[in-house]
Design a protein around this motif. Structure first.
Motif: not given
Length: 116
Positions: A48, A53-54, A56-58, A78
Motif C-alpha cells: 500500500f 493507497v490505503s 480501503r482503496d484496494l 484501515d
C-alpha cells in the motif's frame, strides 16, 4: 525484467489477461497466487505504501463478504480492513503488479504497461 511480481488470482479474467500481457511483452514474472499464499499485514502495508493507497482503496467488495463484515462502512478503520484482508485474502483487489518502476493495481490491465 526478472524482478516483476504479479499477485494473481487465476480465476479472475483481468488477472489472467494481465499475466498474458506481461508474457506477451517478454516479461516472465514471479506469480504469487495470493489466495493460496495469503497476505501478512507487513506485506500489505508495504504494498500500500509503495502504491500510495490505503487499505480501503484496494478493498474488493464485489464477490466478497466485505459489506457483511461492515468494511464498506465509512467508519471502518484501515486497521480493521487490513486485518480482514489478512484473514480473507479475497478481500484484496487484483491483480497487483510490482516492478522496479513501482506497484499498481492493474485494473484495467493496460496499467501494467506503465510498470514495464
Amino acid at each position: 525484467m526478472s524482478d516483476v511480481v504479479i499477485y494473481h488470482n487465476p480465476s479472475c479474467g483481468t488477472s489472467r489477461n494481465t499475466l498474458a500481457l506481461l508474457r506477451e511483452k517478454g516479461v516472465e514474472p514471479t506469480v504469487v497466487e495470493y489466495l493460496k499464499a495469503g497476505w501478512t499485514a507487513p506485506q500489505l502495508t508495504g504494498l500500500f505504501a509503495k502504491m500510495g493507497v490505503s487499505p480501503r482503496d484496494l478493498l474488493r467488495v464485489r464477490g466478497t463478504d466485505a459489506e457483511a463484515r461492515g468494511l464498506t462502512d465509512p467508519a471502518a478503520s484501515d486497521a480493521a480492513i487490513l486485518k480482514a484482508m489478512t484473514e480473507n485474502p479475497v478481500l484484496v483487489e487484483r491483480p497487483i503488479v510490482v516492478t522496479a518502476k513501482g506497484a499498481a493495481l492493474c485494473r484495467p490491465m493496460d496499467r501494467v504497461l506503465e510498470l514495464i
